[in-house]
Design an enzyme around this catalytic site. Sequence first.
Site, short mmCIF file in Angstrom:
data_model
loop_
_atom_site.label_atom_id
_atom_site.label_comp_id
_atom_site.label_asym_id
_atom_site.label_seq_id
_atom_site.Cartn_x
_atom_site.Cartn_y
_atom_site.Cartn_z
N ASN A 1 2.77 19.32 2.74
CA ASN A 1 2.77 18.19 1.80
C ASN A 1 4.62 18.02 1.86
OD1 ASN A 1 3.39 15.67 0.99
ND2 ASN A 1 1.68 16.64 -1.43
N ARG B 1 -0.62 16.32 4.22
CA ARG B 1 -0.38 14.79 4.21
C ARG B 1 0.37 14.08 4.88
NH1 ARG B 1 2.76 12.58 -0.90
NH2 ARG B 1 2.19 10.36 -0.92
N HIS C 1 -0.26 6.31 -1.53
CA HIS C 1 -0.30 7.38 -2.81
C HIS C 1 -2.39 7.76 -2.54
CE1 HIS C 1 3.41 6.42 -5.19
NE2 HIS C 1 2.93 7.86 -4.75
N ARG D 1 14.68 4.02 -5.52
CA ARG D 1 13.47 2.53 -5.11
C ARG D 1 13.10 1.53 -6.29
NH1 ARG D 1 7.99 5.38 -2.22
NH2 ARG D 1 9.01 7.59 -3.28
N GLY E 1 2.96 9.51 -15.93
CA GLY E 1 2.17 9.18 -16.38
C GLY E 1 1.24 10.22 -16.76
N GLU F 1 -2.60 15.90 -4.85
CA GLU F 1 -3.26 15.34 -3.39
C GLU F 1 -3.41 16.28 -2.72
OE1 GLU F 1 0.41 13.81 -4.32
OE2 GLU F 1 -0.10 11.97 -4.08
#
Length: 396
Positions: free
Chosen positions: A9, A88, A176, A236, A325, A374
């Site tokens: 990744n 990924r 995502h 960002r 989160g 992921e």
Amino acid sequence: MNGCIAVINAGSSSIKFAIYEDETALFRGRVEGIGASPRLRVADAAGAAIIDESLPAEGLDHGAATRRLLETAVALIDGRSVLAVGHRVVHGGVNYAAPVRVDRQVLADLAELTPLAPLHQPHNLASIAAIAEAAPHIPQVACFDTAFHRGQPDVAQSFALPRKFADAGVRRYGFHGLSYEYIASRLPEVAPALAAGRVIVAHLGNGASLCAIQSGRSMASTMGFTAVDGLVMGTRCGTIDPGVLIYLMDVYGMDARALETLIYRQSGLLGVSGVSSDMRTLHASAEPAAAEAVALFVYRIVREAGSLAAALGGVDGVVFTAGIGENDPTVRSAVAAGCGWLGLELDEARNRGGEARISSDASRVAAWVIPTDEERMVARHTEAVLGLVDAGPKAS
Ligand code: AMP
């Protein structure tokens, strides 16, 4: 399965990797600080550190770092073979709506998408090329962050621009996707009542976005043409009036590269706070601007959650995932307070106590914390694409 799957990744300055045998991650690690002070860290299945060393910076680009990880992987699995490498890849464009085995044509197609993700796609492809060169016999599979969103209704993927631009690929892609797909795959087991329902998943990490999921399928997301759209992120800016960019060009003489640096690297939590892009640092700071940055982060989540609730025609559940989160009860609490009108109410003891279900018993909307993975999603896809195991759905 007689051997291991390596997962790569590649990000802008780091490369994460994991080694799976069947559904178990035997090792996880990363090379951080590529281009500055690179460091290799690897942990075993129990999370105990087994490698932590600095690497020579000279000549260590993404390709060299990937080769180093492959060598490390081969040494770690001690005689077992690497059956395949899964990657990924941030952008699959319009045509790659599912994971695919990489060949020369695929690599050429993906290279053409570089202008759509200039900060990520080249690193993803450099890792694939490095392994193709070092170990051409190992099959590689590309898994796309855009793919999960390709099934969204057309209207959710469209900009109101002249049609020729949409035909040329200027549309909302969403990112995502591997994280959201993993969460969707966990729902039937973790929260069966939500699996067939309307769920807003909040992937809140250094990059941050929301995804509206119905019956396990993506219906809308806050990221659009690029991964700079939507929420406030570490560095960002998220959604911005495009007129601001024209103004900055006219009045400040900024060109495309200067704007890119501004909106990808200097904005978000870092730009607003002037302190840090890291949520933990902001919570610990006494600077009023740090608290303002957190408040803006939460405000934008609440606003966008309202938009996704409208796209879904209502909400049955909310899932929090990724670094913030999963670990930040203060942000979760503030987001839930702003979403109270949707019928969301947290149980603060559960929220602060590390429980998976954090909504109150009376809450009309269920709230859950589900760690994302992921890399595991990439490993599953890689096995399925290569026919190494039964491709049917799996619980984890
Ligand atoms: P990720 O990109 O998913 O690794 O998430 C990185 C973000 O998660 C950074 O802003 C971290 O500050 C944040 N984060 C990680 N752990 C915590 C924590 N315990 N409390 C608050 N934020 C955290």
